[in-house]
Write a protein that holds these residues in place. Structure first.
Motif, short mmCIF file in Angstrom:
data_model
loop_
_atom_site.label_atom_id
_atom_site.label_comp_id
_atom_site.label_asym_id
_atom_site.label_seq_id
_atom_site.Cartn_x
_atom_site.Cartn_y
_atom_site.Cartn_z
N ARG A 54 40.97 55.76 40.09
CA ARG A 54 41.75 54.56 40.73
C ARG A 54 40.61 53.81 41.57
N TRP A 55 39.94 54.42 42.35
CA TRP A 55 39.03 53.21 42.79
C TRP A 55 38.20 52.31 42.35
N ILE A 56 38.06 52.79 41.43
CA ILE A 56 37.13 51.98 39.97
C ILE A 56 38.81 50.24 40.01
N MET A 57 39.08 51.09 39.14
CA MET A 57 40.43 50.32 38.57
C MET A 57 40.71 49.44 39.55
N ASP A 58 41.10 49.77 41.15
CA ASP A 58 41.50 48.91 41.92
C ASP A 58 40.03 47.99 42.42
N ASP A 59 38.79 47.98 42.86
CA ASP A 59 38.46 47.42 42.82
C ASP A 59 37.86 46.35 41.48
N LEU A 60 37.55 46.58 40.57
CA LEU A 60 37.37 45.66 39.29
C LEU A 60 38.42 44.53 39.29
N ALA A 61 40.41 45.15 39.52
CA ALA A 61 41.22 44.40 39.65
C ALA A 61 41.01 43.28 40.59
N TRP A 62 40.80 44.00 42.34
CA TRP A 62 40.36 42.91 43.01
C TRP A 62 39.26 41.67 42.77
N LEU A 63 38.40 42.21 42.05
CA LEU A 63 37.08 41.32 41.96
C LEU A 63 38.21 40.28 41.14
N ARG A 310 34.39 46.12 51.65
CA ARG A 310 35.64 45.68 51.56
C ARG A 310 36.06 45.88 53.34
N GLU A 311 35.38 47.01 53.31
CA GLU A 311 36.18 46.87 54.81
C GLU A 311 34.97 46.12 56.23
N SER A 312 34.14 45.35 55.20
CA SER A 312 33.43 45.02 56.67
C SER A 312 34.18 43.02 56.50
N ASN A 315 34.74 38.66 50.43
CA ASN A 315 35.91 39.05 50.17
C ASN A 315 35.28 38.83 48.39
N PRO A 316 36.06 38.59 47.53
CA PRO A 316 35.86 38.83 46.11
C PRO A 316 34.58 38.12 46.11
N ARG A 317 34.77 36.88 45.75
CA ARG A 317 34.44 35.29 45.27
C ARG A 317 32.68 35.55 46.35
N GLN A 318 32.77 36.02 47.15
CA GLN A 318 31.74 36.92 47.50
C GLN A 318 30.76 37.51 46.89
N ILE A 319 31.43 38.77 46.27
CA ILE A 319 30.37 40.20 45.76
C ILE A 319 30.03 39.35 44.64
N ILE A 320 31.67 38.23 43.75
CA ILE A 320 30.64 37.67 42.53
C ILE A 320 29.89 37.21 42.74
N HIS A 391 23.15 39.19 54.09
CA HIS A 391 22.43 37.93 53.23
C HIS A 391 24.03 37.56 52.43
N LEU A 392 24.90 38.45 52.23
CA LEU A 392 26.15 37.89 50.68
C LEU A 392 26.84 37.74 51.80
N MET A 393 27.06 38.80 53.32
CA MET A 393 28.43 37.91 54.25
C MET A 393 28.39 36.53 54.79
N ASP A 394 26.51 36.11 54.72
CA ASP A 394 26.75 34.47 55.40
C ASP A 394 26.81 33.13 53.67
N CYS A 395 27.41 34.03 52.54
CA CYS A 395 27.73 33.08 51.50
C CYS A 395 28.87 32.61 51.89
N ARG A 396 29.13 31.62 52.93
CA ARG A 396 30.70 31.26 53.31
C ARG A 396 31.47 30.43 51.80
N ASP A 397 32.03 30.63 52.00
CA ASP A 397 33.30 29.08 50.61
C ASP A 397 32.65 27.51 51.49
N ALA A 398 32.48 27.12 50.31
CA ALA A 398 32.24 25.56 51.09
C ALA A 398 34.04 24.69 51.58
#
Length: 398
Positions: A54-63, A310-312, A315-320, A391-398
């Motif tokens: 269920r965690w896997i499916m939730d994470d995939l849907a969130w992404l 996710r707790e940190s 957002n999905p766009r940063q991870i993708i 580094h990932l968290m510094d990838c802010r949306d323009a």
């Protein structure tokens, strides 16, 4: 094309899993009518963690990584794997198929009484892909003393089941396939692979058998995974060929309805001009994602699992975007923190742009333009550290 997500529910997905799943999603979706299925590889019951599916499916849907149809669970396919094992057992040992006057008439599947310690002691060291080439002890026992084998089986001696590969010097022992990133791959089944377990001594079916059976019956013709499975691909091609030669396929299995998706064949035979097909899939093996010690990123690396990310506040766009960057997909008109191509995952003053947040569909547009070109140029493993989350968290949306 039909691909598949094939996670093991042994814990939370980490950034390396998402990287591979994004690659599989892009590869199938880039083709007209392409789609992807979700298979939960829960056949190794002792490794399964409650609720991990269920965690896997939730994470995939969130992404935003969607899939076609209901998830398929390997743990529900025991009877199907038994049917596949019977089909393989109906095939002759390779010697019987290639020798005019065979010394013995035996099945492709044979019992193995060796312990892991005995196998390790008798096997030559191999590359760092976790593959141990079986020395053929019980195959020789079957050849030299079949009565001893029958006696052990009658005494209910604990044993696994192995599939025999062609012997050295056999014309069947060479297996070649074209990989989308690493190019032409050739393996000698006798030297590089050896006879492999298809059912363990505890009764559980092996990954090597289950994955081939499920890919055939689900109609999967696009396989994307880590480069540590290049050698396993040669073995799986051998198993696939033997299943098809035995007439095994969706039409021969009861109760597999609803798994084969639209626009896919049943996987029973390769038709002329079908390339790739379920009989001859397209293979893509990815560079691995390693930690800063050079070890493959694992679920023990909690700082980079989806729960921590996710707790940190990621957002999905940063991870993708970060995973697309690891796949070599660059947005030419946007820049972020520059990266050092010699140390992926670390910022530097080089000319490459760093990861840019994006949706899966935006990554798909880049992939349709660039494909695997960047990974073909540099297929070395990617090394990242837990600090890469910053580094990932510094990838802010323009």
């Amino acid at each position: 094309m039909k691909g598949r997500f094939a996670p093991t529910p042994s814990g939370r997905l980490h950034i390396g899993n998402v990287y591979a799943m994004l690659a599989a999603w892009l590869s199938s979706r880039a083709c007209p009518g392409g789609h992807i299925a979700l298979r939960i590889e829960d056949i190794d019951i002792p490794r399964v963690m409650p609720d991990a599916d269920r965690w896997i499916m939730d994470d995939l849907a969130w992404l935003g990584l969607d899939w076609y149809g209901d998830p398929v669970y390997q743990s529900q396919h025991g009877e199907i794997y038994e049917s596949a094992l019977r089909a393989l057992a109906s095939r002759p040992m390779p010697e019987a198929a290639t020798t005019a006057d065979p010394v013995y008439d035996s099945s492709l599947i044979y019992p193995c009484f060796c312990s892991r310690a005995e196998i390790r002691a008798a096997s030559a060291p191999q590359e760092g892909d976790g593959f141990t080439v079986y020395p053929g002890t019980c195959r020789r026992l079957l050849l030299e003393n079949p009565d001893e084998v029958r006696g052990r089986l009658a005494a209910d001696a604990q044993h696994s089941l192995r599939i025999a590969v062609p012997p050295a010097q056999s014309p069947l022992t060479s297996v070649a396939f074209e990989d989308q990133i690493f190019g032409t791959q050739r393996f000698d089944l006798a030297r590089d692979v050896g006879d492999s377990v298809v059912r363990r001594s505890d009764g559980l079916f092996s990954y090597q058998l289950a994955v081939v059976v499920d890919d055939l019956l689900m109609g999967v013709d696009d396989i994307v995974r880590g480069r540590d499975l290049l050698r396993s691909t040669a073995l799986q091609i051998w198993i696939r060929r033997q299943l098809l030669a035995a007439g095994f396929g969706a039409d021969s299995v009861q109760g597999f309805g609803g798994v084969v998706g639209p626009g896919t064949d049943s996987g029973t035979r390769q038709q002329p001009g079908q390339n790739p097909s379920t009989a001859n899939p397209r293979y893509t093996h990815l560079p691995l994602i390693d930690d800063n010690a050079g070890r493959r990123l694992a679920k023990r690396d909690r700082d980079l699992d989806m729960g921590a990310l996710r707790e940190s506040g990621a957002n999905p766009r940063q991870i993708i975007g970060y995973c697309a960057w690891l796949l070599g997909l660059r947005e030419p008109n946007r820049t972020n923190r520059p990266s050092n191509p010699n140390e992926p995952g670390k910022p530097d003053s080089g000319s490459d742009s760093g990861p840019v947040p994006m949706t899966p569909d935006e990554a798909l547009q880049l992939f349709r333009r660039n494909g695997w070109n960047a990974l073909r140029v540099d297929p070395t493993d990617r090394a990242i550290e837990p600090s890469a989350m910053t580094h990932l968290m510094d990838c802010r949306d323009a």
